[in-house]
Design a protein around this motif. Structure first.
Motif, PDB file in Angstrom:
ATOM      1  N   GLY A 148       0.801  -1.229   0.000  1.00 14.14           N
ATOM      2  CA  GLY A 148       0.000   0.000   0.000  1.00 14.14           C
ATOM      3  C   GLY A 148       0.824   1.265   0.000  1.00 14.14           C
ATOM      4  O   GLY A 148       0.293   2.358   0.153  1.00 14.14           O
ATOM      5  N   GLY A 149       2.138   1.126  -0.145  1.00 13.59           N
ATOM      6  CA  GLY A 149       3.019   2.290  -0.020  1.00 13.59           C
ATOM      7  C   GLY A 149       2.804   3.304  -1.116  1.00 13.59           C
ATOM      8  O   GLY A 149       2.520   2.960  -2.268  1.00 13.59           O
ATOM      9  N   GLU A 150       2.956   4.561  -0.743  1.00 10.48           N
ATOM     10  CA  GLU A 150       2.658   5.648  -1.659  1.00 10.48           C
ATOM     11  C   GLU A 150       3.844   5.940  -2.584  1.00 10.48           C
ATOM     12  O   GLU A 150       3.676   6.298  -3.744  1.00 10.48           O
ATOM     13  CB  GLU A 150       2.327   6.869  -0.807  1.00 10.48           C
TER      14      GLU A 150
ATOM     15  N   ARG B  64      15.689   0.368  16.374  1.00 13.22           N
ATOM     16  CA  ARG B  64      15.224   1.753  16.269  1.00 13.22           C
ATOM     17  C   ARG B  64      14.829   2.033  14.834  1.00 13.22           C
ATOM     18  O   ARG B  64      15.585   1.775  13.898  1.00 13.22           O
ATOM     19  CB  ARG B  64      16.310   2.719  16.738  1.00 13.22           C
ATOM     20  N   GLU B  65      13.632   2.560  14.643  1.00 20.03           N
ATOM     21  CA  GLU B  65      13.132   2.825  13.293  1.00 20.03           C
ATOM     22  C   GLU B  65      13.693   4.163  12.809  1.00 20.03           C
ATOM     23  O   GLU B  65      13.478   5.197  13.415  1.00 20.03           O
ATOM     24  CB  GLU B  65      11.590   2.823  13.304  1.00 20.03           C
ATOM     25  N   LYS B  66      14.443   4.109  11.725  1.00 21.58           N
ATOM     26  CA  LYS B  66      14.989   5.291  11.047  1.00 21.58           C
ATOM     27  C   LYS B  66      15.677   6.290  11.980  1.00 21.58           C
ATOM     28  O   LYS B  66      15.300   7.468  12.028  1.00 21.58           O
ATOM     29  CB  LYS B  66      13.877   5.959  10.230  1.00 21.58           C
ATOM     30  N   PRO B  67      16.667   5.841  12.745  1.00 28.83           N
ATOM     31  CA  PRO B  67      17.334   6.749  13.692  1.00 28.83           C
ATOM     32  C   PRO B  67      18.221   7.760  12.979  1.00 28.83           C
ATOM     33  O   PRO B  67      18.819   7.455  11.949  1.00 28.83           O
ATOM     34  CB  PRO B  67      18.200   5.795  14.531  1.00 28.83           C
TER      35      PRO B  67
ATOM     36  N   ALA C  63      20.565  -3.424   9.022  1.00 27.08           N
ATOM     37  CA  ALA C  63      19.273  -2.800   8.703  1.00 27.08           C
ATOM     38  C   ALA C  63      18.193  -3.841   8.474  1.00 27.08           C
ATOM     39  O   ALA C  63      18.440  -4.898   7.865  1.00 27.08           O
ATOM     40  CB  ALA C  63      19.418  -1.956   7.442  1.00 27.08           C
ATOM     41  N   SER C  64      16.994  -3.534   8.947  1.00 31.41           N
ATOM     42  CA  SER C  64      15.850  -4.394   8.665  1.00 31.41           C
ATOM     43  C   SER C  64      15.502  -4.294   7.181  1.00 31.41           C
ATOM     44  O   SER C  64      15.481  -3.211   6.605  1.00 31.41           O
ATOM     45  CB  SER C  64      14.644  -3.960   9.489  1.00 31.41           C
ATOM     46  N   MET C  65      15.205  -5.441   6.559  1.00 27.01           N
ATOM     47  CA  MET C  65      14.793  -5.446   5.149  1.00 27.01           C
ATOM     48  C   MET C  65      13.288  -5.239   5.014  1.00 27.01           C
ATOM     49  O   MET C  65      12.758  -5.232   3.900  1.00 27.01           O
ATOM     50  CB  MET C  65      15.166  -6.795   4.515  1.00 27.01           C
TER      51      MET C  65
END
Ligand code: ADQ
Length: 415
Positions: free
Chosen positions: A14-16, A181-184, A199-201
């Motif tokens: 659903g990403g824009e 941590r999300e997008k530190p 990094a998370s994929m």
């Protein structure tokens, strides 16, 4: 694959894709064409199918028409497998008249799909990356580790840390996540290489009950952004239930030393452009020709690509390029470029370091350099794109800082 476990796949689509504008002007990011005749979502779906999953839903919402059409036309499971499907599921508004607010909310609003199938394990993947991965190996590692949630991860340059979920592991138990941590903005590099982070994929394996509980818990929270990376994974980490799976461990059949561990987030025009460059050399960094782990897409009912002299007998040249079905190149020069289906490049035209989508026409003597031309663009005879930055900007094209010009769908470029 653990044969006794029942696995269900969810593709978050659903990403824009705002950073890919204007390519996402009227299509969802997972539907953006890639590598000639593929769409971005084909990589995630091919990986899931090649990994043995047979029940997969694609959750869509933003400008989903072209994505839904692609999924339904291309990804109908054949072969008579009982109860096998790949279904595109638009936002259902089951929990009130609202769209999905984040990727975790998309799963919350689709829990009925999980309840219907009663799987043991749910694999949740993003739809906007170019890579090969055998999820059956990740699922086996998840089961062996005893984690409730496992996050696939890869090393990335520290400069990109603010685009990813950054994972910290304990040296004592390297398959467990100590911190996420999300997008530190202030990530610290790895002990063995300060220039890299883990990094998370954006690909996850969950025990079904734990996933259901986590999204229900998250749904109650008023201070959550209802995001898989921002909220759900940190929740599992805080409970000590999150594991990590290093893509390095993944041994995809037929992969080479060059394209093992290949993974590209093509979220920006620059990264989209660079990932195309990885396809086209004689020894490609990403090998589309691995027949043991095919990347499937729509099989166009089109004639083969054709290279001919122009009407006056002048020869063209083509090197380090991909040309899709239906294309006709007559007496033109094509170099380090990817041409989508039904491209027509005429006499004396030059297409260098460029990507053109479906049904683009480049007329005699036109020049296209370091450019991306969306579907049905026509570059008229003698016109140029990507040669004069100011002029490209003045004509309303977007130009990245690195000098890549993007021309939107259907635009006519005049001299
Ligand atoms: P992002 O890609 O920035 O980071 P997000 O925008 O949520 O996260 O997109 C993840 C996936 O979910 C994409 O495939 C997107 O299309 C889809 N998606 C987003 N919102 C959705 C919605 N409301 N409904 C359905 N689908 C939706 C994520 C992780 C990071 C990780 C990077 C890797 O959050 O931790 O490092 O992916 O690229």
């Amino acid at each position: 694959m653990e044969s006794k476990k029942k696995i269900f796949g969810i593709v978050l689509a659903g990403g824009e894709g705002k950073r890919l504008m204007p390519l996402t002007e009227d299509r969802a990011k997972p539907a953006v064409p890639f590598g000639g005749h593929y769409r971005l979502i084909d990589f995630a779906l091919s990986n899931l199918i090649n990994s043995g999953l047979t029940q997969i839903v694609v959750l869509t919402q933003y400008k989903s028409h072209s994505l839904d059409r692609h999924v339904s036309q291309t990804w109908h499971v054949t072969g008579g497998l009982f109860n096998s499907y790949i279904a595109s599921v638009p936002a259902q508004q089951r929990l009130g008249k609202r769209w999905f607010s984040g990727s975790a909310d998309a799963i919350l609003q689709s829990l009925n799909l999980i309840h219907d199938e009663k799987p043991d394990i749910v694999v949740v993947v993003g739809a906007d990356h170019v890579y090969r991965m055998d999820f059956s190996q990740m699922i086996a590692a998840h089961i062996a580790s005893g984690a409730q949630a496992t996050v696939a991860a890869i090393r990335q340059p520290i400069g990109l840390a603010d685009q990813f979920g950054v994972i910290e592991v304990d040296a004592a138990s390297p398959d467990r996540i100590k911190d996420f941590r999300e997008k530190p903005k202030d990530a610290v590099g790895l002990a063995d290489n300060p220039e890299e982070v883990f990094a998370s994929m954006g690909n996850y394996v969950f025990n079904t009950d734990a996933l259901i509980e986590a999204v229900l818990r998250d749904g109650e929270k008023t201070d959550s952004s209802h995001d898989m990376g921002g909220d759900i994974i940190p929740d599992f980490v805080s409970r000590g239930e999150a594991g990590v799976y290093d893509l390095k461990l993944n041994d995809v059949p037929g992969s080479t030393a060059r394209d093992r561990d290949y993974w590209r987030d093509v979220g920006t025009i620059d990264s989209f452009f660079e990932a195309h460059q990885d396809l086209i050399s004689a020894l490609p960094v990403f090998n589309l020709y691995n027949q043991q782990w095919p990347i499937f897409s729509q099989q166009l009912n089109s004639p083969p690509a054709k290279f001919v002299r122009d009407s006056r007998g002048a020869l063209g040249t083509m090197i380090d390029s991909i040309v899709s079905l239906g294309s006709v190149i007559s007496g033109a020069h094509i170099e380090r470029s990817v041409l989508g289906p039904w491209a027509a490049v005429d006499s004396g035209a030059e297409v260098v370091d460029s990507i053109v989508f479906e049904r683009v026409q480049i007329k005699p003597g036109a020049i296209v350099r370091r450019a991306i031309l969306d579907k049905e663009v026509i570059v008229e005879a003698g016109a140029s794109v990507g040669v004069d930055r100011d002029r490209d900007l003045a004509r309303g094209f977007s130009v990245t800082d690195s000098g890549i010009t993007v021309v939107g769908k259907g635009v006519h470029v005049h001299p």
